[in-house]
Design a protein around this motif. Structure first.
Motif, PDB file in Angstrom:
ATOM      1  N   SER A   1      -6.952  -7.531   5.590  1.00 35.81           N
ATOM      2  CA  SER A   1      -8.271  -6.944   5.293  1.00 35.81           C
ATOM      3  C   SER A   1      -8.170  -5.414   5.341  1.00 35.81           C
ATOM      4  N   PRO A   2      -9.158  -4.692   4.758  1.00 39.48           N
ATOM      5  CA  PRO A   2      -9.097  -3.220   4.814  1.00 39.48           C
ATOM      6  C   PRO A   2      -9.090  -2.677   6.248  1.00 39.48           C
ATOM      7  N   GLY A   3      -9.675  -3.437   7.183  1.00 33.32           N
ATOM      8  CA  GLY A   3      -9.702  -2.973   8.576  1.00 33.32           C
ATOM      9  C   GLY A   3      -8.353  -3.099   9.274  1.00 33.32           C
TER      10      GLY A   3
ATOM     11  N   THR B   1      -8.337   8.444  12.698  1.00 38.62           N
ATOM     12  CA  THR B   1      -8.490   9.856  13.095  1.00 38.62           C
ATOM     13  C   THR B   1      -9.043  10.750  11.990  1.00 38.62           C
ATOM     14  N   LYS B   2      -8.916  10.315  10.722  1.00 41.88           N
ATOM     15  CA  LYS B   2      -9.457  11.135   9.630  1.00 41.88           C
ATOM     16  C   LYS B   2     -10.964  11.363   9.801  1.00 41.88           C
ATOM     17  N   ILE B   3     -11.620  10.444  10.484  1.00 45.44           N
ATOM     18  CA  ILE B   3     -13.073  10.547  10.623  1.00 45.44           C
ATOM     19  C   ILE B   3     -13.475  11.776  11.446  1.00 45.44           C
TER      20      ILE B   3
ATOM     21  N   PRO C   1      -5.243  -1.980   9.058  1.00 46.39           N
ATOM     22  CA  PRO C   1      -4.459  -0.815   9.523  1.00 46.39           C
ATOM     23  C   PRO C   1      -5.151   0.019  10.594  1.00 46.39           C
ATOM     24  N   THR C   2      -6.418  -0.304  10.905  1.00 45.57           N
ATOM     25  CA  THR C   2      -7.105   0.465  11.959  1.00 45.57           C
ATOM     26  C   THR C   2      -7.121  -0.311  13.285  1.00 45.57           C
ATOM     27  N   GLN C   3      -6.391  -1.441  13.368  1.00 43.17           N
ATOM     28  CA  GLN C   3      -6.362  -2.193  14.631  1.00 43.17           C
ATOM     29  C   GLN C   3      -5.680  -1.365  15.716  1.00 43.17           C
TER      30      GLN C   3
ATOM     31  N   TYR D   1     -19.979   6.655  19.022  1.00 42.75           N
ATOM     32  CA  TYR D   1     -20.650   5.762  18.071  1.00 42.75           C
ATOM     33  C   TYR D   1     -20.238   4.322  18.359  1.00 42.75           C
ATOM     34  N   GLY D   2     -21.208   3.437  18.409  1.00 46.36           N
ATOM     35  CA  GLY D   2     -20.920   2.005  18.530  1.00 46.36           C
ATOM     36  C   GLY D   2     -21.666   1.296  17.432  1.00 46.36           C
ATOM     37  N   SER D   3     -20.973   0.462  16.681  1.00 46.63           N
ATOM     38  CA  SER D   3     -21.610  -0.241  15.574  1.00 46.63           C
ATOM     39  C   SER D   3     -22.773  -1.078  16.075  1.00 46.63           C
TER      40      SER D   3
ATOM     41  N   GLU E   1     -18.479  -4.181   7.402  1.00 50.42           N
ATOM     42  CA  GLU E   1     -18.738  -3.572   6.089  1.00 50.42           C
ATOM     43  C   GLU E   1     -18.201  -2.156   6.224  1.00 50.42           C
ATOM     44  N   GLY E   2     -16.913  -1.988   5.905  1.00 50.43           N
ATOM     45  CA  GLY E   2     -16.195  -0.769   6.262  1.00 50.43           C
ATOM     46  C   GLY E   2     -16.826   0.525   5.793  1.00 50.43           C
ATOM     47  N   LYS E   3     -17.148   0.585   4.483  1.00 52.44           N
ATOM     48  CA  LYS E   3     -17.665   1.855   3.931  1.00 52.44           C
ATOM     49  C   LYS E   3     -19.069   2.145   4.488  1.00 52.44           C
TER      50      LYS E   3
ATOM     51  N   ALA F   1       0.856  -1.206   0.000  1.00 51.07           N
ATOM     52  CA  ALA F   1       0.000   0.000   0.000  1.00 51.07           C
ATOM     53  C   ALA F   1       0.883   1.244   0.000  1.00 51.07           C
ATOM     54  N   ASP F   2       0.322   2.356  -0.462  1.00 49.47           N
ATOM     55  CA  ASP F   2       1.021   3.640  -0.383  1.00 49.47           C
ATOM     56  C   ASP F   2       0.928   4.105   1.076  1.00 49.47           C
ATOM     57  N   PRO F   3       2.066   4.354   1.764  1.00 46.19           N
ATOM     58  CA  PRO F   3       1.989   4.777   3.174  1.00 46.19           C
ATOM     59  C   PRO F   3       1.099   5.998   3.369  1.00 46.19           C
TER      60      PRO F   3
HETATM   61  P1  HMG Z   1     -10.242   1.129   2.506  1.00 48.81           P
HETATM   62  O1  HMG Z   1     -10.968   0.375   1.488  1.00 48.81           O
HETATM   63  O2  HMG Z   1      -8.963   0.592   2.947  1.00 48.81           O
HETATM   64  O3  HMG Z   1      -9.834   2.556   2.121  1.00 48.81           O
HETATM   65  O4  HMG Z   1     -11.257   1.304   3.746  1.00 48.81           O
HETATM   66  P2  HMG Z   1     -10.258   3.567   0.934  1.00 48.81           P
HETATM   67  O5  HMG Z   1      -9.826   3.019  -0.344  1.00 48.81           O
HETATM   68  O6  HMG Z   1     -11.682   4.038   1.099  1.00 48.81           O
HETATM   69  O7  HMG Z   1      -9.279   4.738   1.376  1.00 48.81           O
HETATM   70  C1  HMG Z   1      -9.418   5.344   2.607  1.00 48.81           C
HETATM   71  C2  HMG Z   1      -9.145   6.833   2.390  1.00 48.81           C
HETATM   72  O8  HMG Z   1      -7.767   6.975   2.007  1.00 48.81           O
HETATM   73  C3  HMG Z   1      -9.968   7.471   1.268  1.00 48.81           C
HETATM   74  O9  HMG Z   1     -10.251   8.787   1.683  1.00 48.81           O
HETATM   75  C4  HMG Z   1      -8.989   7.508   0.103  1.00 48.81           C
HETATM   76  O10 HMG Z   1      -9.262   8.533  -0.841  1.00 48.81           O
HETATM   77  C5  HMG Z   1      -7.687   7.784   0.837  1.00 48.81           C
HETATM   78  P3  HMG Z   1     -11.786   9.286   1.754  1.00 48.81           P
HETATM   79  O11 HMG Z   1     -12.330   9.184   0.386  1.00 48.81           O
HETATM   80  O12 HMG Z   1     -12.517   8.338   2.724  1.00 48.81           O
HETATM   81  O13 HMG Z   1     -11.680  10.673   2.295  1.00 48.81           O
HETATM   82  N1  HMG Z   1      -6.485   7.361   0.085  1.00 48.81           N
HETATM   83  C6  HMG Z   1      -5.353   8.073   0.076  1.00 48.81           C
HETATM   84  N2  HMG Z   1      -5.014   9.249   0.618  1.00 48.81           N
HETATM   85  C7  HMG Z   1      -3.752   9.720   0.403  1.00 48.81           C
HETATM   86  N3  HMG Z   1      -2.836   9.056  -0.365  1.00 48.81           N
HETATM   87  C8  HMG Z   1      -3.148   7.872  -0.925  1.00 48.81           C
HETATM   88  C9  HMG Z   1      -4.446   7.338  -0.733  1.00 48.81           C
HETATM   89  N4  HMG Z   1      -5.066   6.205  -1.150  1.00 48.81           N
HETATM   90  C10 HMG Z   1      -6.312   6.239  -0.631  1.00 48.81           C
HETATM   91  N5  HMG Z   1      -2.238   7.238  -1.667  1.00 48.81           N
HETATM   92  C11 HMG Z   1     -11.975   1.726   5.950  1.00 48.81           C
HETATM   93  C12 HMG Z   1     -11.148   2.231   4.792  1.00 48.81           C
HETATM   94  C13 HMG Z   1     -12.001   2.761   7.067  1.00 48.81           C
HETATM   95  C14 HMG Z   1     -13.412   1.495   5.485  1.00 48.81           C
HETATM   96  C15 HMG Z   1     -11.347   0.406   6.468  1.00 48.81           C
HETATM   97  O14 HMG Z   1     -10.105   0.675   7.071  1.00 48.81           O
HETATM   98  C16 HMG Z   1     -12.199  -0.351   7.462  1.00 48.81           C
HETATM   99  O15 HMG Z   1     -13.026  -1.184   7.086  1.00 48.81           O
HETATM  100  N6  HMG Z   1     -12.000  -0.107   8.800  1.00 48.81           N
HETATM  101  C17 HMG Z   1     -12.728  -0.769   9.847  1.00 48.81           C
HETATM  102  C18 HMG Z   1     -14.134  -0.213  10.023  1.00 48.81           C
HETATM  103  C19 HMG Z   1     -14.160   1.204  10.513  1.00 48.81           C
HETATM  104  O16 HMG Z   1     -13.221   1.705  11.070  1.00 48.81           O
HETATM  105  N7  HMG Z   1     -15.336   1.869  10.364  1.00 48.81           N
HETATM  106  C20 HMG Z   1     -15.508   3.220  10.836  1.00 48.81           C
HETATM  107  C21 HMG Z   1     -16.943   3.557  11.228  1.00 48.81           C
HETATM  108  S1  HMG Z   1     -17.687   2.276  12.250  1.00 48.81           S
HETATM  109  C22 HMG Z   1     -17.065   2.583  13.855  1.00 48.81           C
HETATM  110  O17 HMG Z   1     -16.474   3.586  14.075  1.00 48.81           O
HETATM  111  C23 HMG Z   1     -17.250   1.500  14.860  1.00 48.81           C
HETATM  112  C24 HMG Z   1     -16.017   0.686  15.167  1.00 48.81           C
HETATM  113  O18 HMG Z   1     -15.105   1.435  15.940  1.00 48.81           O
HETATM  114  C25 HMG Z   1     -16.426  -0.600  15.890  1.00 48.81           C
HETATM  115  C26 HMG Z   1     -17.294  -0.505  17.110  1.00 48.81           C
HETATM  116  O19 HMG Z   1     -18.199   0.280  17.243  1.00 48.81           O
HETATM  117  O20 HMG Z   1     -17.101  -1.364  17.950  1.00 48.81           O
HETATM  118  C27 HMG Z   1     -15.291   0.235  13.928  1.00 48.81           C
END
Ligand code: HMG
Length: 405
Positions: free
Chosen positions: A162-164, A252-254, A166-168, A323-325, A212-214, A43-45
């Motif tokens: 998985s996409p998740g 943190t972007k969120i 890097p958020t561990q 927020y809790g899923s 379902e990340g998105k 991945a791109d850092p």
């Molecule tokens: P993904 O498919 O890895 O990432 O999923 P992406 O392709 O959507 O890229 C992420 C962002 O990086 C995008 O920005 C890209 O444009 C950007 P956005 O469009 O969103 O603004 N990007 C770049 N930026 C700079 N340079 C680059 C580059 N490439 C891409 N080269 C996702 C990301 C967060 C969905 C994934 O990591 C995931 O599934 N995470 C786990 C779920 C999650 O965190 N959900 C958040 C809401 S749910 C919640 O908060 C509850 C939770 O904490 C659980 C609980 O309640 O218990 C999870």
């Protein structure tokens, strides 16, 4: 409504302010740099650093779990304030180590708390930390001489690759809730939203969450709207009444996306990025270094804000979005208590983060795939830098904890 002298008015009654008297956070002494992960995953850092706003993820070694993380978070707080009048331990987690016994009871024993104490575990994904804190405030409002220990502790795990992934992360926050708090007075007005959805879940037979990340991100942002509208209706406040904001931070972007939404709901143009950085970054700094700590996340963000903001935040109102899923969302606010800086553990938190050990990818994968023995035999756990509390071993399917000297 906060009346003169800091008292909160409920209907006609005047009551003493209630909230967080002390707050302390703990994260494992090991981390994987997301540059390392990006190299292995191709991945791109910048996707990690900029796209999701994460730099490192905390990795708990085999002798650390939600109990030791929480006990380690609580130890400095209790060393400062003693254990008297702690009548409840409310433990919020979604990474339970036992389906029957509450993790609160393990901590109750390790921390030497009084026997006259209600100890329970609460669950609703990441929202449970807020549920525990709000229940603690209710207990203290009814019994102002009691104190409640709230523990929020989690290990965030997704499938490798998985996409998740890097958020561990992993970490715990301990909060002592009391009347006349010294750090953060919680205001009673709030707005909340419940909806039965499957955006993120973990069946009891899995150690990794499914997501379902998105969709989960969309639901986070859409429930922000109803929680905010409910809060506004209850409090009559707008965005300008808040000096700072803490959001649940799975990454943190969120926080920037959520703040942008709040501006849009209010018909306000979001300030320039530089201004947003100055406003929001202090509340994201710790989370950038640890990754998602689920139930602890929002309160880790509050720690980060209070510890790292250069400006004196005394008397300032901080908006809090939880927020809790699954899903459950709540917006509420609190006021930073004048003199709060004298009661923080800022130096300890910064030292803990600075002194962590970086793992290689191989070491990370070895720890990730290490399974707690399930055969009921006696097992001693190799010691890592997990102290002061650590998992010493297992015997007859029982976990045995110890306090290192
Ligand atoms: P993904 O498919 O890895 O990432 O999923 P992406 O392709 O959507 O890229 C992420 C962002 O990086 C995008 O920005 C890209 O444009 C950007 P956005 O469009 O969103 O603004 N990007 C770049 N930026 C700079 N340079 C680059 C580059 N490439 C891409 N080269 C996702 C990301 C967060 C969905 C994934 O990591 C995931 O599934 N995470 C786990 C779920 C999650 O965190 N959900 C958040 C809401 S749910 C919640 O908060 C509850 C939770 O904490 C659980 C609980 O309640 O218990 C999870």
């Amino acid at each position: 409504m906060i009346a003169r002298g800091g008292a909160v008015r409920y209907g006609c009654a005047m009551q003493r302010p209630v909230g967080i008297d002390l707050i302390s956070f703990h994260t494992p002494a090991y981390y994987l740099a997301l540059d390392t992960l990006a190299g292995v995953r191709g991945a791109d850092p910048a996707k990690y650093h900029v796209g999701i706003g994460q730099d490192r993820m905390s990795i708990p070694p085999p002798d650390q779990d939600i109990v030791t993380l929480a006990a380690n978070a609580a130890a400095p707080l209790l060393a400062k304030s003693g254990t008297e009048n702690i009548g409840h331990v409310l433990f919020a987690t979604e990474s339970c180590i036992d389906l029957s016994k509450a993790a609160a009871l393990f901590c109750h024993g390790l921390l030497g708390l009084p026997p006259r104490c209600r100890c329970v575990e609460l669950k609703e994904a990441c929202y449970a930390g807020t549920a525990a804190l709000k229940l603690a405030c209710e207990v203290v409002r009814n019994h102002p001489d009691e104190r409640v220990l709230v523990l929020a502790s989690d290990v965030a795990r997704y499938d490798l690759g998985s996409p998740g992934e890097p958020t561990q992360g992993a970490g715990a926050v301990a909060m002592l809730v009391s009347a006349d708090p010294r750090v953060f007075a919680i205001e009673p007005e709030c707005g909340f939203h419940a909806e039965d959805i499957m955006d993120f879940w973990r069946p009891t037979y899995r150690t990794e969450a499914l997501v379902e990340g998105k969709y989960s991100t969309r639901m986070y942002l859409s429930t922000l709207r109803s929680a905010w509208e409910g809060y506004k209706a209850a409090s009559g406040r707008g965005l300008a009444d808040h000096a700072r904001f803490c959001f649940h931070l799975p990454f943190t972007k969120i926080a920037f996306k959520a703040f942008d939404r709040l501006c849009r709901f209010e018909g306000i143009e979001a300030p320039a990025m530089e201004e947003q950085e100055a406003l929001l970054s202090p509340a994201t700094w710790y989370n950038r270094q640890t990754g998602n700590t689920y139930a602890a996340c929002l309160y880790e963000s509050l720690c980060s804000l209070l510890d790292t903001a250069e400006e004196d935040l005394s008397d300032k109102r901080v908006g809090m979005f939880s927020y809790g899923s699954g899903c459950m969302a709540e917006y509420y606010a609190g006021r930073v208590v004048p003199g709060y800086r004298a009661h923080l553990f800022a130096a300890e938190h910064k030292k803990m983060l600075e002194e962590r050990t970086e793992l290689t990818y191989r070491q990370y994968e070895d720890i990730y795939t290490y399974g707690i023995p399930q055969d009921g035999d006696s097992h001693l756990m190799a010691p890592y830098r997990s102290g002061p509390f650590r998992l010493a071993g297992l015997e007859n399917h029982k976990r045995r904890y110890e306090r290192a000297e």
